[in-house]
Design a protein around this motif. Structure first.
Motif, PDB file in Angstrom:
ATOM      1  N   VAL A 106       0.834  -1.204   0.000  1.00 59.94           N
ATOM      2  CA  VAL A 106       0.000   0.000   0.000  1.00 59.94           C
ATOM      3  C   VAL A 106       0.869   1.255   0.000  1.00 59.94           C
ATOM      4  CG1 VAL A 106      -1.651   1.331   1.381  1.00 59.94           C
ATOM      5  CG2 VAL A 106      -2.003  -1.117   1.024  1.00 59.94           C
ATOM      6  N   SER A 107       1.927   1.257   0.796  1.00 58.45           N
ATOM      7  CA  SER A 107       2.786   2.457   0.829  1.00 58.45           C
ATOM      8  C   SER A 107       3.507   2.644  -0.506  1.00 58.45           C
ATOM      9  CB  SER A 107       3.779   2.383   1.976  1.00 58.45           C
ATOM     10  OG  SER A 107       4.661   1.305   1.795  1.00 58.45           O
ATOM     11  N   ASP A 108       3.950   1.558  -1.169  1.00 57.29           N
ATOM     12  CA  ASP A 108       4.572   1.683  -2.491  1.00 57.29           C
ATOM     13  C   ASP A 108       3.566   2.205  -3.512  1.00 57.29           C
ATOM     14  OD1 ASP A 108       6.999   0.822  -1.570  1.00 57.29           O
ATOM     15  OD2 ASP A 108       6.762  -1.260  -2.266  1.00 57.29           O
ATOM     16  N   ARG A 109       2.342   1.730  -3.421  1.00 51.70           N
ATOM     17  CA  ARG A 109       1.293   2.176  -4.351  1.00 51.70           C
ATOM     18  C   ARG A 109       0.989   3.660  -4.157  1.00 51.70           C
ATOM     19  NH1 ARG A 109      -1.270   1.458  -9.056  1.00 51.70           N
ATOM     20  NH2 ARG A 109      -3.473   1.894  -8.847  1.00 51.70           N
ATOM     21  N   ARG A 110       0.951   4.115  -2.911  1.00 51.94           N
ATOM     22  CA  ARG A 110       0.673   5.527  -2.650  1.00 51.94           C
ATOM     23  C   ARG A 110       1.829   6.406  -3.126  1.00 51.94           C
ATOM     24  NH1 ARG A 110      -1.802   7.069   2.907  1.00 51.94           N
ATOM     25  NH2 ARG A 110      -2.705   8.694   1.627  1.00 51.94           N
ATOM     26  N   ILE A 111       3.060   5.917  -2.932  1.00 50.13           N
ATOM     27  CA  ILE A 111       4.224   6.701  -3.390  1.00 50.13           C
ATOM     28  C   ILE A 111       4.246   6.787  -4.901  1.00 50.13           C
ATOM     29  CG2 ILE A 111       6.748   6.671  -3.514  1.00 50.13           C
ATOM     30  CD1 ILE A 111       6.775   5.591  -0.667  1.00 50.13           C
ATOM     31  N   SER A 112       3.956   5.682  -5.568  1.00 49.09           N
ATOM     32  CA  SER A 112       3.967   5.695  -7.031  1.00 49.09           C
ATOM     33  C   SER A 112       2.813   6.527  -7.595  1.00 49.09           C
ATOM     34  CB  SER A 112       3.897   4.266  -7.601  1.00 49.09           C
ATOM     35  OG  SER A 112       2.664   3.676  -7.285  1.00 49.09           O
ATOM     36  N   SER A 113       1.664   6.530  -6.924  1.00 54.99           N
ATOM     37  CA  SER A 113       0.548   7.357  -7.418  1.00 54.99           C
ATOM     38  C   SER A 113       0.811   8.839  -7.172  1.00 54.99           C
ATOM     39  CB  SER A 113      -0.768   6.926  -6.783  1.00 54.99           C
ATOM     40  OG  SER A 113      -0.755   7.201  -5.408  1.00 54.99           O
ATOM     41  N   SER A 114       1.541   9.185  -6.109  1.00 57.75           N
ATOM     42  CA  SER A 114       1.844  10.586  -5.835  1.00 57.75           C
ATOM     43  C   SER A 114       2.928  11.082  -6.794  1.00 57.75           C
ATOM     44  CB  SER A 114       2.274  10.804  -4.400  1.00 57.75           C
ATOM     45  OG  SER A 114       3.494  10.142  -4.121  1.00 57.75           O
TER      46      SER A 114
END
Length: 118
Positions: A106-114
């Protein structure tokens, strides 16, 4: 038809004495409550005799010795507790690792979406 064994008479006598003491204690308590003169009645001897009632629990131990199946079942349950603790510990470790994995995803997904928004 109750079978009587010759070895039971001490327990029967012990039970009769305890019941007698209980009746005496109840009578003394009622007499003490009725008495309104303000005198305090000393029940220490009766309180000590209450402890004797705990000895009746020893009869349960004697019954458990007679019931082999119940003793085997109790022993099995107590011996399996060690395995149960290890199984619960393993389950908690797996749940922790899955939680860490999902947190990373989830944290990787949020970083990549930001990063895509910038």
């Amino acid at each position: 038809a109750v079978k009587r064994r010759h070895g039971d008479w001490p327990w029967l006598l012990f039970d009769a004495v305890l019941v007698t003491f209980q009746i005496v204690e109840m009578a003394m308590t009622r007499w003490g409550n009725v008495q309104a003169s303000g005198k305090s009645v000393n029940f220490t001897v009766v309180r000590i005799l209450r402890v004797l009632r705990l000895i009746r629990a020893m009869r349960l131990v004697r019954v458990l010795k007679m019931v082999h199946e119940l003793r085997a079942l109790t022993t099995s349950i107590l011996s399996s507790l060690k395995a149960l603790v290890w199984a619960l510990l393993l389950l908690l470790m797996v749940m922790y690792m899955i939680g860490v994995f999902f947190t990373e995803v989830v944290s990787d997904r949020r970083i990549s979406s930001s990063d895509e928004e910038v």
